[in-house]
Design a protein around this motif. Structure first.
Motif, PDB file in Angstrom:
ATOM      1  N   PHE A 188       0.815  -1.206   0.000  1.00  0.00           N
ATOM      2  CA  PHE A 188       0.000   0.000   0.000  1.00  0.00           C
ATOM      3  C   PHE A 188       0.853   1.262   0.000  1.00  0.00           C
ATOM      4  O   PHE A 188       0.400   2.330  -0.409  1.00  0.00           O
ATOM      5  CB  PHE A 188      -0.950  -0.008   1.202  1.00  0.00           C
ATOM      6  CG  PHE A 188      -2.166  -0.868   0.994  1.00  0.00           C
ATOM      7  CD1 PHE A 188      -3.293  -0.348   0.382  1.00  0.00           C
ATOM      8  CD2 PHE A 188      -2.178  -2.183   1.375  1.00  0.00           C
ATOM      9  CE1 PHE A 188      -4.416  -1.126   0.166  1.00  0.00           C
ATOM     10  CE2 PHE A 188      -3.290  -2.979   1.172  1.00  0.00           C
ATOM     11  CZ  PHE A 188      -4.420  -2.455   0.558  1.00  0.00           C
ATOM     12  N   GLY A 189       2.098   1.161   0.438  1.00  0.00           N
ATOM     13  CA  GLY A 189       2.990   2.309   0.402  1.00  0.00           C
ATOM     14  C   GLY A 189       3.268   2.803  -0.997  1.00  0.00           C
ATOM     15  O   GLY A 189       3.605   3.978  -1.200  1.00  0.00           O
ATOM     16  N   ILE A 190       3.111   1.935  -1.992  1.00  0.00           N
ATOM     17  CA  ILE A 190       3.390   2.320  -3.370  1.00  0.00           C
ATOM     18  C   ILE A 190       2.389   3.351  -3.877  1.00  0.00           C
ATOM     19  O   ILE A 190       2.665   4.095  -4.835  1.00  0.00           O
ATOM     20  CB  ILE A 190       3.400   1.057  -4.270  1.00  0.00           C
ATOM     21  CG1 ILE A 190       4.417   1.212  -5.392  1.00  0.00           C
ATOM     22  CG2 ILE A 190       2.010   0.716  -4.797  1.00  0.00           C
ATOM     23  CD1 ILE A 190       4.750  -0.095  -6.095  1.00  0.00           C
ATOM     24  N   ALA A 191       1.223   3.430  -3.229  1.00  0.00           N
ATOM     25  CA  ALA A 191       0.197   4.388  -3.640  1.00  0.00           C
ATOM     26  C   ALA A 191       0.632   5.827  -3.390  1.00  0.00           C
ATOM     27  O   ALA A 191       0.102   6.759  -4.003  1.00  0.00           O
ATOM     28  CB  ALA A 191      -1.111   4.106  -2.897  1.00  0.00           C
ATOM     29  N   ASP A 192       1.597   6.044  -2.496  1.00  0.00           N
ATOM     30  CA  ASP A 192       2.079   7.391  -2.177  1.00  0.00           C
ATOM     31  C   ASP A 192       3.346   7.747  -2.946  1.00  0.00           C
ATOM     32  O   ASP A 192       3.941   8.801  -2.710  1.00  0.00           O
ATOM     33  CB  ASP A 192       2.350   7.507  -0.675  1.00  0.00           C
ATOM     34  CG  ASP A 192       1.089   7.358   0.158  1.00  0.00           C
ATOM     35  OD1 ASP A 192       0.034   7.852  -0.295  1.00  0.00           O
ATOM     36  OD2 ASP A 192       1.150   6.739   1.231  1.00  0.00           O
ATOM     37  N   MET A 193       3.785   6.871  -3.852  1.00  0.00           N
ATOM     38  CA  MET A 193       5.014   7.115  -4.608  1.00  0.00           C
ATOM     39  C   MET A 193       4.701   7.659  -6.001  1.00  0.00           C
ATOM     40  O   MET A 193       3.605   7.501  -6.520  1.00  0.00           O
ATOM     41  CB  MET A 193       5.795   5.807  -4.764  1.00  0.00           C
ATOM     42  CG  MET A 193       6.259   5.169  -3.482  1.00  0.00           C
ATOM     43  SD  MET A 193       7.158   3.626  -3.845  1.00  0.00           S
ATOM     44  CE  MET A 193       7.465   3.032  -2.181  1.00  0.00           C
TER      45      MET A 193
END
Length: 365
Positions: A252-257
């Motif tokens: 889910f961290g990839i959504a902020d990249m």
């Protein structure tokens, strides 16, 4: 009603927490696989209850083969194995016959099986049934190791306490194999153990996050749509009691990249194509790219706690409260790492034999 996972290499589980035994049937297994009994026993031990941070229920967890194995080698026919239940106390569950325990499967089981299900200890929904999964995973994982594929898991986070990241997979795997508590850091192990004991003292429980890696996977395994490698692994993981979240790579961290941050640039290294980093978790387009498959699994707190909680009495049709007694884990995550390793082995092996044929895992005379 289905209790089978897999397409070409399948595992069917059976049994109840307080029944005579739990077990499984492994079908589609290749002939010629040597059973590593020492490794099998080590995997079963990692799932066992131990110390004050687990349930007082202790089982020998000895695996008995009823078919499919001769002289310690798989025959290629279905393997049926059982793990007997000996230390059971069903009377402790009589007060909950008509009162479903919050966040357990009691109510949904009642809806599906109309009261005919075995309720003692959670019956077929109990984490006890994972003993059979671990046994199956140990057999399959042992075969994978002969193909230079390694699976390892550690507790990444528990109660705000973080373990260190994977650094050197071979060294990390060795440490986890030798450790009684599945962390990479001794400091994290001590702090997490204290946090579990604190929850127990307060009549409560705690969950956490397991981080896993599958090392040595060949490229090109997986399907582009409904049987993607992520989809099959997630299916297997979500079948395990207590697992409520799964993410791959940066998740889910990839959504902020941005794209430049999230992309995994390619390069040659020693003649092989690799990626400079691994935000995708070793899978792109549903297919393995040869990098480690990395996956994190959220494990919920054990729902059996001694604190008073709201429930309903299904016989009386009224609201009530419940405080759960009996023998329960203040945390299951340290035991669940062995289960996660097992289902990862089952899932990736099924995908591998789908790609290369069912004999791929086996040995030849």
């Amino acid at each position: 009603m289905k209790n089978t996972f897999g397409n070409n290499l399948t595992v069917t589980i059976f049994g109840e927490s307080h029944g005579a035994a739990v077990g499984c049937v492994i079908d589609g297994i290749a002939p010629g696989i040597k059973i590593n009994y020492e490794y099998l026993a080590a995997c079963m031990k990692k799932r066992q209850a131990r110390g004050d941070i687990s349930t007082p229920r202790r089982e020998a967890d000895e695996v008995e083969f009823l078919s499919g194995v001769k002289d310690g080698v798989t025959e290629g026919t279905p393997i049926c194995l059982i793990v007997r239940n000996n230390n059971i106390r069903s009377d402790a569950y009589l007060p909950y016959e008509s009162i479903p325990r919050p966040s357990h499967a009691d109510y949904t089981a009642e809806c599906k099986y109309h009261g005919y299900q075995d309720k003692a200890g959670g019956g077929h929904f109990s984490g006890r049934v994972t003993a059979a999964l671990v046994a199956a995973g140990a057999i399959i994982g042992g075969a994978l190791s002969e193909k230079q594929i390694t699976i390892l898991s550690h507790i990444k986070r528990l109660g705000g306490i973080e373990d260190t990241d994977f650094c050197n997979y071979s060294e990390d795997a060795q440490r986890l194999a030798e450790s009684s508590f599945p962390t990479l850091s001794d400091e994290a192990a001590r702090a997490m153990t204290e946090r579990i004991l604190s929850a127990k003292e307060n009549g409560d429980s705690i969950g956490g996050i397991i981080e896993s890696a599958v090392i040595g996977m060949p490229t090109g395994v997986g399907e582009p749509w409904f049987d993607t490698m992520e989809g099959v692994i997630a299916h297997a993981l979500f079948s395990v009691p207590g697992i409520k979240g799964v993410e791959f790579g940066d998740g889910f961290g990839i959504a902020d990249m941005s794209g430049s941050e999230a992309n995994d640039p390619f390069r040659y290294e020693n003649g092989a194509v690799v990626t400079a980093k691994n935000s995708s978790g070793g899978i792109q387009g549903g297919i393995t790219n040869g990098m480690p498959i990395t996956v994190r699994t959220a494990v919920k707190p054990t729902p059996s706690i001694s604190k008073a909680q709201g429930s309903v009495d299904l016989c009386l049709g009224e609201n009530t409260e419940i405080s759960i007694g009996g023998r329960h884990d203040p945390a299951i995550i340290h035991r669940a790492t062995a289960v996660v390793d097992a289902v990862l082995a089952i899932a990736v092996a099924d995908m591998l034999v789908t790609r290369y044929g069912t004999d791929w895992l086996g040995g030849k005379k």
